[in-house]
Write a protein that holds these residues in place. Structure first.
Motif, short mmCIF file in Angstrom:
data_model
loop_
_atom_site.label_atom_id
_atom_site.label_comp_id
_atom_site.label_asym_id
_atom_site.label_seq_id
_atom_site.Cartn_x
_atom_site.Cartn_y
_atom_site.Cartn_z
N UNK A 1 -45.69 109.81 22.37
CA UNK A 1 -46.96 109.34 21.84
C UNK A 1 -46.83 108.96 20.35
N UNK A 2 -46.15 109.84 19.57
CA UNK A 2 -45.95 109.52 18.15
C UNK A 2 -45.07 108.29 17.98
N UNK A 3 -44.08 108.15 18.88
CA UNK A 3 -43.23 106.96 18.79
C UNK A 3 -44.04 105.69 19.09
N UNK A 4 -44.96 105.79 20.08
CA UNK A 4 -45.87 104.67 20.34
C UNK A 4 -46.63 104.34 19.07
N UNK A 5 -47.20 105.39 18.45
CA UNK A 5 -48.00 105.18 17.24
C UNK A 5 -47.14 104.53 16.17
N UNK A 6 -45.89 105.00 16.01
CA UNK A 6 -45.01 104.43 15.01
C UNK A 6 -44.71 102.96 15.30
N UNK A 7 -44.41 102.67 16.57
CA UNK A 7 -44.07 101.30 16.95
C UNK A 7 -45.27 100.38 16.73
N UNK A 8 -46.47 100.85 17.12
CA UNK A 8 -47.67 100.03 16.95
C UNK A 8 -47.95 99.83 15.46
N UNK A 9 -47.77 100.91 14.68
CA UNK A 9 -48.05 100.83 13.24
C UNK A 9 -47.11 99.85 12.55
N UNK A 10 -45.81 99.94 12.87
CA UNK A 10 -44.85 99.09 12.17
C UNK A 10 -44.79 97.69 12.74
N UNK A 11 -45.25 97.50 13.96
CA UNK A 11 -45.12 96.20 14.61
C UNK A 11 -44.12 96.34 15.73
N UNK A 12 -44.61 96.22 16.98
CA UNK A 12 -43.76 96.60 18.12
C UNK A 12 -42.69 95.56 18.40
N UNK A 13 -42.74 94.38 17.73
CA UNK A 13 -41.68 93.41 17.96
C UNK A 13 -40.68 93.38 16.80
N UNK A 14 -40.77 94.37 15.90
CA UNK A 14 -39.90 94.38 14.74
C UNK A 14 -39.18 95.73 14.65
N UNK A 15 -37.86 95.77 14.90
CA UNK A 15 -37.15 97.05 14.93
C UNK A 15 -37.33 97.87 13.65
N UNK A 16 -37.23 97.21 12.50
CA UNK A 16 -37.31 97.99 11.26
C UNK A 16 -38.72 98.40 10.94
#
Lengths: 298, 325
Positions: free
Chosen positions: A229-244
């Motif tokens: 769930x936190x990883x989802x939040x992180x991916x959504x926060x940073x932009x899920x199409x951008x690895x960095x």
């Protein structure tokens, strides 16, 4: 309870440090999610349970008396191959299915991995070894040796993934296949295999995340639900199409979650911080901090 | 004409059988029957949203929880009679679903799945939050008193509650049936399959989708409230991710975009865990893995070979039978 100013600062730094340590785990989990998202525009809901299963595999190896790093390496390789097999056998038939069907298949996979782990290894909570034993690093007092080591491993994984995509022909082919499958096929890239390798990499990275998280959250079949769930939040926060962006988001979520848990909402409702981040970002900035804005053509 | 008459007959026969059931079965079986009806209500609600309108929800356990806690708090803490508490709690659910539907408009397929997944995982923690202890009872939850049959009817509490559940399920089933066969139902399906074309035809996407979310949550709320009465107890642990995922399993097994199929879905998710419990007596702890394994395999198999679930399979079997005749 801290009373003086100095101990309060100490407490704060301590919370910040443990936030960074778990943030590293979220960051590489988010990276694994991005790996599959970039190629297929799908979020793998089974990522957490796959990582948990790999972690149990590593635990079994160390339990048999293998040295830590050998177990670590074998687990990463086996997870990579397992990820490829999974894509080829289970995920591939649904390549053209609607989003709902894919989500249902991923949920099905996560239930299967959870059940398999419970059946093979039982439902009791277990300790997981860490290679970073002993005194905290660099003579500081805020981060345990394992936490420092875990941050280091996360950074190494990030650097390796970056180098792989930037400098290797295979990485270039994978990027091409994700960006423009049709043209890639015309120049001879086997797009289907690139997807499979993407799944393999995601599984391998997830395994590392699981092995870094397990000494902190302990090993049990449900250990990854919160982390995913936190990883989802992180991916959504940073932009899920951008690895960095996603990796940055993972670290940021780790820190925010820990500080909010310590000072604002209390540690019992920390998961709702992830919920708030996900809903908040999707409402106000759906592409995340570093993501590309997608404009649909009608 | 020939198509609808057997169907109506079948529905009536099923209803008659369901009505006779509590007078033929024993106490625990009546309780299980009530659970099946309750789950069927929740599944119909989720299917309106996911099957008909194409909005994925992995977090309907949260609305089920609001219904359950709403009914518990209204009856126990505020002394509201249960037959008012359940409609009130489900209205709260409608509001919550409607409000959640607004950000959901912007998410689109996958992101809605993410947000509702987060909702499902966070729900038990929010329910157990210490700040709400006085109302929600914290992690120990709230205990309810099972309602007795009114007017001195010679019925046990279980029998009465079963009949209440049956009445609710029947009413909500026919409401949903009318909804999906009406103009509104066609608009919901059009928004699922061809959103742009639907909007061009004048369907107000925002209104329909948020209202659909609200109605779906209302169904989950009625089910949650009835479940609180039937179990006599609500606690945070019973409303976790696994509840939400079992709803998903129920609608997929029963049949996406089918209403009658939800009875199969409900029977399935009620009795598979029960079966696992019985097996665990002989096989020990490893039988705990059984429901998850069966659910997971069936989800994938259903998507691969039987996307219409049990309802879809029955439908094609009937079609095949009528062709060969």
């Amino acid at each position: 309870m801290p009373s003086s100013g100095a101990s309060r600062v100490n407490e704060f730094l301590h919370q910040l440090a443990s936030g960074l340590a778990l943030g590293g785990v979220y960051a590489i989990m988010a990276l694994a999610l991005v790996m599959i998202y970039q190629a297929t525009q799908l979020v793998n809901f089974a990522q957490g349970e796959m990582a948990m299963f790999s972690t149990y595999f590593a635990w079994k190896l160390t339990d048999l008396g293998w040295p830590y790093w050998r177990a670590f390496a074998v687990t990463v390789v086996v997870s990579f191959l397992g990820g490829i097999a999974l894509e080829r056998i289970v995920v591939r038939p649904f390549a053209k299915a609607p989003v709902l069907a894919s989500v249902i298949v991923f949920i099905g996979l996560s239930l299967i991995f959870n059940a398999l782990a419970g059946w093979l290894y039982g439902y009791s909570t277990t300790d997981f070894p860490t290679p970073f034993d002993g005194r905290p690093w660099f003579g500081q007092r805020y981060m345990s040796a394992h936490e420092s080591g875990s941050v280091l491993v996360s950074l190494v994984v990030l650097a390796l993934v970056w180098a792989f995509f930037r400098f290797t022909p295979l990485g270039l082919a994978m990027r091409a296949a994700a960006q423009n499958p049709t043209s890639s096929r015309l120049v001879g890239i086997r797009v289907g295999w690139m997807l499979a390798i993407g799944w393999g990499l995601a599984a391998a990275i997830g395994a590392i995340a699981g092995m870094m998280a397990a000494p902190i959250v302990y090993l049990d079949p449900n250990m990854m639900a919160g982390i995913l769930l936190y990883a989802f939040a992180g991916a959504v926060l940073g932009g899920i199409d951008n690895p960095f962006g996603a990796a940055f988001g993972g670290f940021a979520v780790g820190v925010v979650e820990n500080l909010m848990g310590a000072y604002v909402v209390g540690s019992e409702v920390k998961l709702s911080v992830a919920l708030a981040i996900i809903v908040g970002v999707l409402v106000w900035r759906p592409s995340g901090l570093f993501g590309r804005r997608i404009v649909a053509r009608v | 004409m020939t198509g609808t008459a057997p169907r109506t007959l079948l529905t009536l026969a099923l209803f008659a059988a369901a009505l006779a059931f509590p007078f033929l079965a024993s106490g625990y079986h009546i309780y299980q029957g009530a659970q099946v009806l309750i789950l069927a209500i929740a599944l119909i609600g989720l299917n309106l949203l996911t099957g008909y309108n194409g909005q994925i929800s992995l977090g309907h356990g949260a609305f089920f929880a609001i219904g359950g806690y709403g009914a518990a708090i209204l009856t126990v803490k505020l002394g509201v009679p249960y037959f008012l508490a359940i409609p009130l709690a489900s209205l709260v659910c409608f509001g919550a679903g409607f409000l959640f539907g607004f950000p959901a408009l912007r998410f689109g397929g996958l992101y809605l799945a993410l947000a509702t997944f987060a909702l499902a995982v966070a729900t038990p923690q929010i329910l157990a939050y210490k700040g709400f202890d006085a109302v929600t009872g914290g992690s120990s939850g709230v205990t309810l008193i099972k309602p007795r049959a009114p007017f001195g009817l010679p019925l046990s509490a279980d029998q009465w509650l079963y009949l209440v559940c049956l009445a609710c399920a029947a009413i909500l089933y026919f409401a949903a049936r009318n909804l999906v066969t009406s103009r509104i139902g066609r608009a919901l399906v059009a928004l699922r399959d061809q959103p742009i074309a639907a909007e061009t035809m004048g369907v107000d996407a925002a209104l329909y989708k948020t209202t659909c979310f609200g109605v779906s949550a209302l169904y989950a709320g009625v089910a949650g409230g009835l479940s609180a009465l039937a179990v006599g107890f609500v606690s945070p642990e019973s409303f976790g991710l696994s509840l939400s995922l079992s709803f998903l399993v129920g609608i997929v097994v029963g049949g996406l975009a089918s209403l009658g199929g939800m009875l199969f879905g409900a029977l399935f998710i009620e009795f598979v865990p029960n079966l696992a419990d019985q097996l665990s007596v002989t096989f020990g702890e490893s039988a705990k893995a059984l429901p998850g394994a069966i659910y997971g395999v069936l989800l994938i198999l259903a998507m691969a070979i039987m996307p219409g679930g049990v309802a879809g399979a029955l439908r094609s079997a009937l079609r095949w039978a009528s062709k060969t005749k």
